[in-house]
Every structure is written in C-alpha cells, then in structure tokens.
Write a protein that holds these residues in place. Sequence first.
Motif, short mmCIF file in Angstrom:
data_model
loop_
_atom_site.label_atom_id
_atom_site.label_comp_id
_atom_site.label_asym_id
_atom_site.label_seq_id
_atom_site.Cartn_x
_atom_site.Cartn_y
_atom_site.Cartn_z
N ALA A 98 37.44 5.92 102.13
CA ALA A 98 37.30 7.08 101.25
C ALA A 98 37.52 6.65 99.80
N VAL A 99 37.32 7.60 98.88
CA VAL A 99 37.33 7.25 97.46
C VAL A 99 38.70 6.78 97.00
N VAL A 100 39.76 7.53 97.32
CA VAL A 100 41.10 7.14 96.87
C VAL A 100 41.47 5.77 97.44
N GLY A 101 41.25 5.60 98.74
CA GLY A 101 41.60 4.34 99.38
C GLY A 101 40.81 3.17 98.86
N ARG A 102 39.52 3.37 98.62
CA ARG A 102 38.68 2.28 98.08
C ARG A 102 39.20 1.84 96.72
N LEU A 103 39.54 2.83 95.88
CA LEU A 103 40.06 2.48 94.56
C LEU A 103 41.42 1.80 94.69
N ALA A 104 42.26 2.26 95.61
CA ALA A 104 43.56 1.63 95.81
C ALA A 104 43.40 0.17 96.24
N VAL A 105 42.45 -0.10 97.12
CA VAL A 105 42.17 -1.48 97.52
C VAL A 105 41.82 -2.33 96.31
N LEU A 151 34.59 -1.58 89.15
CA LEU A 151 35.17 -0.66 90.14
C LEU A 151 34.03 0.06 90.83
N ILE A 152 34.16 0.22 92.13
CA ILE A 152 33.10 0.85 92.91
C ILE A 152 33.66 2.12 93.55
N THR A 153 33.03 3.25 93.27
CA THR A 153 33.39 4.50 93.93
C THR A 153 32.35 4.80 95.01
N ARG A 154 32.51 5.90 95.70
CA ARG A 154 31.55 6.23 96.76
C ARG A 154 31.30 7.73 96.78
N VAL A 155 30.05 8.14 96.64
CA VAL A 155 29.63 9.53 96.78
C VAL A 155 28.97 9.67 98.13
N ALA A 156 29.54 10.53 98.98
CA ALA A 156 29.02 10.69 100.34
C ALA A 156 27.83 11.62 100.38
N LEU A 207 26.19 24.10 94.61
CA LEU A 207 27.41 24.90 94.65
C LEU A 207 27.33 25.96 95.74
N GLU A 208 26.15 26.52 95.95
CA GLU A 208 25.99 27.58 96.95
C GLU A 208 26.29 27.11 98.38
N GLU A 209 26.29 25.80 98.60
CA GLU A 209 26.56 25.27 99.93
C GLU A 209 28.00 24.75 100.06
N VAL A 210 28.89 25.35 99.28
CA VAL A 210 30.27 24.86 99.25
C VAL A 210 30.96 24.97 100.60
N ALA A 211 30.69 26.01 101.37
CA ALA A 211 31.34 26.14 102.68
C ALA A 211 30.94 24.99 103.59
N GLU A 212 29.66 24.62 103.57
CA GLU A 212 29.21 23.48 104.37
C GLU A 212 29.83 22.19 103.85
N ALA A 213 29.99 22.09 102.53
CA ALA A 213 30.64 20.90 101.96
C ALA A 213 32.07 20.77 102.49
N HIS A 214 32.80 21.87 102.57
CA HIS A 214 34.16 21.82 103.11
C HIS A 214 34.15 21.47 104.59
N ARG A 215 33.19 21.99 105.33
CA ARG A 215 33.11 21.66 106.76
C ARG A 215 32.89 20.15 106.94
N ARG A 216 31.99 19.61 106.14
CA ARG A 216 31.71 18.17 106.25
C ARG A 216 32.93 17.35 105.86
N GLU A 229 36.09 18.22 106.06
CA GLU A 229 37.12 18.34 107.10
C GLU A 229 36.76 17.54 108.34
N ALA A 230 35.47 17.45 108.63
CA ALA A 230 35.03 16.75 109.84
C ALA A 230 34.93 15.24 109.63
N GLY A 231 35.13 14.78 108.38
CA GLY A 231 34.94 13.36 108.11
C GLY A 231 33.50 12.97 108.29
N HIS A 232 32.60 13.87 107.86
CA HIS A 232 31.15 13.70 108.03
C HIS A 232 30.69 12.30 107.62
N ARG A 233 31.03 11.91 106.42
CA ARG A 233 30.79 10.55 105.94
C ARG A 233 31.90 10.22 104.95
#
Length: 313
Positions: A158-165, A280-285, A290-299, A301-305
């Motif tokens: 994930a983003v925080v962990g990748r940056l921490a590495v 430094l390398i970040t990651r956008v999954a 904005l209208e699909e924010v509920a689906e964004a939260h579902r993904r 929470e599920a660790g979609h990518r």
Amino acid sequence: MRVVEVTAYGGPEVLRMARRPEPEAGDVPGRVRVRLKAAGVNQADLRIRAGLYANAVGDLRPPFVIGTDFAGRLLDPVPGMAEGTRVAGYIPWYEELTGEGTYAEVVRVAPEWLAPIPDDVEFTVAASVPLASATALEGLDRLRLQPGATLLVTGASAVVGRLAVQYAHAAGLRVVAVAHEGDEQELRVLGADHVVTRGTPEEVVARVIEGDPYRVDGVFDGALVGEGLLPVLKDGGVFVAIAPDRVPTGERNIRVEAVRARPDAARLKETLEKVEARELITRVADVMPLEEVAEAHRRAEAGHRPGRIVLLI
C-alpha cells in the motif's frame, strides 16, 4: 458545490452526494480556498465513516464531509504561490473537527498545509501522497532506529508502507517487507532486503523468523496487524502503529508508539519533488469519479487492489 456527506455512521451506503454553499474568499480568517481536482481515499476516512472514532470527535455528528488528501488549484494567493498554482496537501480532519473534508469541490485550508505540485506530477498522483508520506516519515521519526538496524514494514504493497520501505532504505535500515504476493520484485527494487507474503499474524511471524533476519529491531505496522507481531521484535525493540487504537501493550521492554502525522509543507514539497524525479514511487490503485465514492470505499475495505484510490472531482 458538490460534496459527499456521511449521513450516519455505518457502511459505504451512508455516503451521499449533496450540495453545500461554496466558500467565499476570506470567510474564515487565516484560511484560503483550493478548487479540488482529486482527493485520496484513506483508511482514516473509512474508520471515521464507520463510527470507530465516534466517541472521540466531541460534539461533531453526521452529516459531515470526510476526506484528508487533496490536489487542486489555489483560488486565493498566498505568499510564494499565486492564484491558480497547482497545490497538494492534507486536512488534519481529526484535529480540526469542523466536519469539512476533501470530498468536496472547494476546501478551506491553512496556507502552511500546502505545497506546490511539480509540473510533471499529475493531480491524481499528487493526491495519493500527502498523508501517506507524512505518516511514513513520522513513523520513521518515532522509531529512532540507527543505520544498520532491521525494520519490519507491514502493508508494504500500500501507499504508506511503500513509502516507509523507501524512506527506511534511504536511512540505511535493513528492511523486511510484508506484501501482497507478486509485489516481491518491485519492493526489492524500492529498497526491501527481504519480502514475505501476507497472512495471519502467526504466519507472518513464522515467515520472518524462518527467513533472514530472525529477529527485528523495529516494526512499522502499516497494515494494523497489531500485537500478533510482537514475537518478531527483539527485547527492547520498538513498535509503531499508524492508528492510535491499534497500538499493542508493550512487553519485554518493547516501546510502543502511535503515529499522528501533522501537515508539514516543507517535507511535502520535498516529497513531491522526489516523486517527480522518480526518487520516490507512489501507487494509485484506481481513479474514480466523486459520484462513485461508495464503491471506492467498498474497494478500499475489500483490499480490491493495493494502492491509493483517488476520487476525481
């Protein structure tokens, strides 16, 4: 303007599109406006929405707007940055407790939270960085490990962990990364000396102890695994968690700390410049409207990518 409101504590279904008046210039002393282009979806957003911090937010109750990370254009000039400057930053939502977050078209922010976005960094990439980089850097500060020490990083995909590495490697630490299967080679390129795949705390401990090294000096718990990781630590080691409610009870003289990052414009500016330079390398999954924010939260929470989900605004 369009915003997303948390209408009640609960699952992603409590998120609703709404309209609120757009802030006006100077309506809050000491704050300036930014018209957003992108906003990151953070684990903190999910935890606030779910009500996990309901007893710690004072009188604030739904409906409110969540969101911390943002990238956009300045609507009001500040010293050193003209109107229209591309900027990124994050709102310390939990400290402010105004109910105003970044799931909105325009936000009011303190100038000292803002850093300019370099020309070759996209808004979506910039929005993935601010809170993650501040959290990773604050975690390394709290660990206070010396060069040559060994650090276990969970959530390294994930983003925080990748940056921490990457920060830990740059600081001369020996890094053991816990990551999704398939990310091993990439994390080695980013600075991990040893990579183990995710699993239960017991499985992770077994993989670390079987591998190299056998014990570690510090843990950066980006995945909020918790106390199950304590067996990998040496006596007198240090455990840092990125959420205050997931800090284990210390044992064997192990020091435990929680990270609560603060906006730091100078550090963010340096980080964004390193992102532009590919240092430094970040990651956008995913990038979602904005209208699909509920689906964004579902993904999320599920660790979609693994990586930051970013909302286009």
